[in-house]
Design a protein around this motif. Structure first.
Motif, PDB file in Angstrom:
ATOM      1  N   TRP A 106      -2.131  -6.340   9.954  1.00 34.77           N
ATOM      2  CA  TRP A 106      -2.564  -5.854   8.640  1.00 34.77           C
ATOM      3  C   TRP A 106      -1.437  -6.022   7.614  1.00 34.77           C
ATOM      4  O   TRP A 106      -1.694  -6.375   6.455  1.00 34.77           O
ATOM      5  N   ALA A 107      -0.210  -5.785   8.063  1.00 32.37           N
ATOM      6  CA  ALA A 107       0.944  -5.880   7.166  1.00 32.37           C
ATOM      7  C   ALA A 107       1.151  -7.309   6.684  1.00 32.37           C
ATOM      8  O   ALA A 107       1.489  -7.544   5.518  1.00 32.37           O
ATOM      9  N   ALA A 151       5.811  -5.128   4.210  1.00 31.88           N
ATOM     10  CA  ALA A 151       4.559  -4.799   3.539  1.00 31.88           C
ATOM     11  C   ALA A 151       4.702  -3.508   2.739  1.00 31.88           C
ATOM     12  O   ALA A 151       4.228  -3.411   1.599  1.00 31.88           O
ATOM     13  N   GLY A 152       5.370  -2.520   3.313  1.00 33.63           N
ATOM     14  CA  GLY A 152       5.538  -1.242   2.639  1.00 33.63           C
ATOM     15  C   GLY A 152       6.298  -1.359   1.333  1.00 33.63           C
ATOM     16  O   GLY A 152       5.845  -0.883   0.281  1.00 33.63           O
ATOM     17  N   TRP A 153       7.454  -2.019   1.383  1.00 35.07           N
ATOM     18  CA  TRP A 153       8.229  -2.065   0.131  1.00 35.07           C
ATOM     19  C   TRP A 153       7.633  -3.026  -0.897  1.00 35.07           C
ATOM     20  O   TRP A 153       7.750  -2.798  -2.097  1.00 35.07           O
ATOM     21  N   LEU A 154       6.977  -4.107  -0.462  1.00 35.32           N
ATOM     22  CA  LEU A 154       6.361  -5.017  -1.426  1.00 35.32           C
ATOM     23  C   LEU A 154       5.198  -4.352  -2.167  1.00 35.32           C
ATOM     24  O   LEU A 154       5.062  -4.499  -3.386  1.00 35.32           O
ATOM     25  N   LEU A 155       4.362  -3.623  -1.435  1.00 37.74           N
ATOM     26  CA  LEU A 155       3.235  -2.940  -2.080  1.00 37.74           C
ATOM     27  C   LEU A 155       3.735  -1.892  -3.069  1.00 37.74           C
ATOM     28  O   LEU A 155       3.198  -1.760  -4.182  1.00 37.74           O
ATOM     29  N   ALA A 156       4.765  -1.154  -2.671  1.00 35.53           N
ATOM     30  CA  ALA A 156       5.305  -0.131  -3.571  1.00 35.53           C
ATOM     31  C   ALA A 156       5.914  -0.767  -4.820  1.00 35.53           C
ATOM     32  O   ALA A 156       5.698  -0.280  -5.944  1.00 35.53           O
ATOM     33  N   TYR A 157       6.639  -1.862  -4.645  1.00 31.27           N
ATOM     34  CA  TYR A 157       7.292  -2.493  -5.786  1.00 31.27           C
ATOM     35  C   TYR A 157       6.278  -3.145  -6.723  1.00 31.27           C
ATOM     36  O   TYR A 157       6.428  -3.108  -7.946  1.00 31.27           O
ATOM     37  N   PHE A 158       5.224  -3.730  -6.147  1.00 31.08           N
ATOM     38  CA  PHE A 158       4.199  -4.326  -7.000  1.00 31.08           C
ATOM     39  C   PHE A 158       3.480  -3.250  -7.809  1.00 31.08           C
ATOM     40  O   PHE A 158       3.203  -3.427  -9.006  1.00 31.08           O
ATOM     41  N   ALA A 159       3.154  -2.125  -7.164  1.00 30.90           N
ATOM     42  CA  ALA A 159       2.492  -1.032  -7.887  1.00 30.90           C
ATOM     43  C   ALA A 159       3.361  -0.563  -9.050  1.00 30.90           C
ATOM     44  O   ALA A 159       2.855  -0.265 -10.143  1.00 30.90           O
ATOM     45  N   TYR A 160       4.663  -0.501  -8.824  1.00 30.44           N
ATOM     46  CA  TYR A 160       5.577  -0.048  -9.874  1.00 30.44           C
ATOM     47  C   TYR A 160       5.706  -1.078 -10.992  1.00 30.44           C
ATOM     48  O   TYR A 160       5.526  -0.766 -12.176  1.00 30.44           O
ATOM     49  N   THR A 161       6.002  -2.339 -10.641  1.00 29.29           N
ATOM     50  CA  THR A 161       6.270  -3.349 -11.670  1.00 29.29           C
ATOM     51  C   THR A 161       5.011  -3.763 -12.422  1.00 29.29           C
ATOM     52  O   THR A 161       5.084  -4.135 -13.599  1.00 29.29           O
TER      53      THR A 161
END
Length: 483
Positions: free
Chosen positions: A382-383, A444-454
Motif C-alpha cells: 500500500w505504501a 509513504a508517511g513523510w511524503l503524504l504529510a509533506y504533500f498535504a502541507y505544501t
C-alpha cells in the motif's frame, strides 16, 4: 472541441484533461500505460523463465546484473522524466510548437549519452561485478549480461525518450503500441538466443540481454514512424528537430533531481545486494531477484497511474487549474494505495505458488528465502502505491527535487542502516527483506504529510505562475518547469 478519433473511450484530449472528470481521465490515460507496463513485466518474466532453464546460478547472475543495469540507466531517467514533465506543461499551456521540440531534443541527447555509458560498461563490468560476488560462475553470467546490454542502451534510450513525449502529450495509447512491438519482438527472440533453438546460436544470458536490444530497436523504429506520420499535433517539423539549447537545459534541469533520486536508489540497492550475497549466497541472490520481479508485477498499476497523474497534473498547471491538479494527485493516491494493498494480501496468502509461477521447480533454500521475501514485501505494498502517485503530484509541478530527497532518505537513512545493523546483530538474510518494507512505509508517511502541507502552502500556485514559453526565443522556455 475534442479532436475526433476512432477510439473515443481510450483517448483523452487536452480539453478532457483540463476540464473533464479527473477519475475518468486518470483511468483512460493510465490504462494503456498499465497494459504497457504489464507487457514490460511480461518481458522480464519471460527473461527470468528462460534464464531459469539454465539453473539457479544463472538467475543469481542476471539478478546481480539487473541491479547494475538499473545504475547504468540513471542518467537516462533524467531525460525521460524531464521530457514528460516539460512536454505536458507546454501542451497544457497550448504551446504545441514548444512541446514538439522537447522529445526530439531529448532524443539527440540520449544517443551520445548511451555511447559514453557503453564504453564505461566495456571497461568496468568485470572489476565491478567481482566486488559483489565471490562465486565465479555468478560473476561470469553477470558480466556476459552487462556486455550484451550495451546495444540496448542505444535502442531503449531512443524509444523511451520519444514515448515520454507521447505520454506528456496525453497520447498514452501510442506509447503502448511502441512498447508492445518492442516487447513482442523481445519475447519471440528470447528463447531463440538464450537456448539456441533452430539455426540460432546458444548464447545463454548474453542472448537474454541481446534480445532486449533487438526488441527496442524495432520499437524505436515504430516510434519514429508514428512521429513522421504525425498525430494530434505531435509530428516531426523542421523547428522541432533543430538543436535548441534552452529546451535541452530545461529538460536536464527538471530531470536532474530524478537522476539523483535513481542514483541514490541504485547505489543503495548495490549495498543491499552485497549484504544479501554475504548473508545468503547464490540462494539469497536468486530469492532477491525473484522477489523483485514479482514485486514489479504488483507495482504495474500504480506506476501506470503515477505516469498518467504526472501528465494530468502538468497539463492542469499549464492551464492554471490549481485545484484540479491537487485533486488529481489525491485521487491517484487513494486508487493506488487501495489497489496495491489488495494485491499485497493475495501475495501474502500464496507466496510459494507465486514463486513457482516465476521459476518452476524452485525448492530448498531458494524457495524458503523467496517465500519469506514475498510475504515481508506484501506488508508495504500500500505504501509503494502511495509513494508512486504522491511523487507524481510533485513531479507534475516540476518539483522533482522532492522525490530525490525522499528517495535518498528512504534508502540511505532507513533501508541501508536497518539492513546492515540488523544483519550484523542477527546474521539473518531476512533482516534485509524487512529493511525494504520498513523503508517503503516510512517514505509513504513523510511524503503524504509533506504533500498535504505544501499543497496548502502554494506548491501548485507557484508552478502555475511560471511564464509561458515563446516558440521563437531560444531562452524563453528555460526554467519554466523548475519553479
Amino acid at each position: 472541441m475534442r479532436a475526433e478519433n476512432h477510439y473515443p473511450m481510450l483517448d483523452a484530449s487536452r480539453e478532457d484533461i483540463v476540464s473533464g472528470s479527473l477519475t475518468r481521465v486518470l483511468v483512460v490515460l493510465a490504462a494503456p500505460l498499465v497494459v504497457q507496463n504489464f507487457a514490460l513485466v511480461a518481458q522480464e518474466v519471460v527473461d527470468l523463465f528462460w534464464v531459469g532453464r539454465l539453473g539457479g546460478t544463472a538467475v543469481a547472475g542476471v539478478g546481480l546484473a539487473a541491479v547494475l543495469v538499473g545504475l547504468l540507466l540513471v542518467p537516462f531517467m533524467m531525460l525521460f522524466t524531464g521530457t514528460q514533465v516539460v512536454t505536458s506543461q507546454r501542451v497544457g499551456a497550448g504551446d504545441e510548437a514548444a512541446a514538439r521540440r522537447v522529445p526530439f531534443t531529448s532524443a539527440t541527447l540520449a544517443i551520445p549519452l548511451a555511447a559514453v555509458v557503453g564504453v564505461a560498461v566495456l571497461l568496468g563490468a568485470e572489476p565491478v561485478v567481482d566486488r559483489f560476488t565471490d562465486e565465479a560462475q555468478v560473476a561470469t553470467y553477470a558480466v556476459a549480461y552487462l556486455t550484451a546490454y550495451i546495444p540496448a542502451l542505444f535502442t531503449t534510450s531512443l524509444s523511451d525518450t520519444l514515448e515520454a513525449g507521447f505520454t506528456g502529450w496525453g497520447q498514452t495509447r501510442i506509447a503502448l503500441y511502441v512498447n508492445a512491438v518492442a516487447i513482442l519482438v523481445n519475447v519471440v527472440v528470447d528463447p531463440l538466443l538464450i537456448l539456441g533453438y533452430g539455426p540460432f546460436p546458444r548464447l545463454e544470458v548474453f542472448g537474454a540481454a541481446l534480445a532486449t536490444g533487438i526488441g527496442y530497436g524495432v520499437g524505436a523504429l515504430v516510434a519514429l514512424a508514428v512521429v513522421l506520420r504525425g498525430r494530434e499535433g505531435f509530428r516531426l517539423t523542421a523547428d522541432a528537430v533543430r538543436p535548441h539549447l534552452a529546451t535541452a537545459r530545461e529538460v536536464v534541469t527538471v530531470g536532474a533531481p530524478i537522476a539523483g533520486q535513481n542514483l541514490g536508489r541504485q547505489l543503495a540497492r548495490l549495498v543491499v545486494i552485497a549484504v544479501v550475497s554475504v548473508a545468503g549466497g547464490a540462494a539469497g541472490l536468486a530469492a532477491y531477484h525473484v522477489g523483485s520481479r514479482v514485486a514489479t508485477v504488483a507495482f504495474v498499476p500504480a506506476q501506470g497511474l503515477a505516469q498518467a497523474a504526472t501528465s494530468v497534473v502538468g497539463q492542469n498547471l499549464g492551464a492554471e487549474h490549481i485545484d484540479r491538479a491537487r485533486r488529481a494527485t489525491w485521487i491517484g493516491v487513494v486508487m493506488a494505495a487501495v489497489g496495491l494493498g489488495v494485491l499485497g494480501v493475495v501475495q501474502w496468502l500464496f507466496p510459494a505458488f507465486i514463486a513457482h509461477v516465476f521459476v518452476p521447480g524452485m525448492a530448498g533454500t531458494d524457495l524458503t528465502y523467496t517465500v519469506a521475501y514475498l510475504q515481508i514485501l506484501a506488508y508495504g505494498y500500500w505504501a509503494l502505491g502511495a509513494i508512486y502517485t504522491v511523487e507524481a503530484g510533485f513531479n507534475g509541478a516540476g518539483e522533482t527535487r522532492v522525490s530525490m530527497v525522499s528517495t535518498l532518505a528512504q534508502y540511505w537513512a532507513v533501508r541501508v542502516p536497518i539492513a546492515v545493523v540488523v544483519y550484523v546483530l542477527t546474521y539473518d538474510v531476512t533482516a534485509v527483506f524487512w529493511a525494504v518494507t520498513l523503508s517503503n512505509v516510512a517514505a509513504a508517511g513523510w511524503l503524504l504529510a509533506y504533500f498535504a502541507y505544501t499543497s496548502r502552502r502554494g506548491l501548485f500556485e507557484r508552478a502555475a505562475d511560471l511564464p509561458e514559453s515563446e516558440p521563437e526565443s531560444d531562452g524563453a522556455t528555460e526554467g519554466a518547469a523548475t519553479g
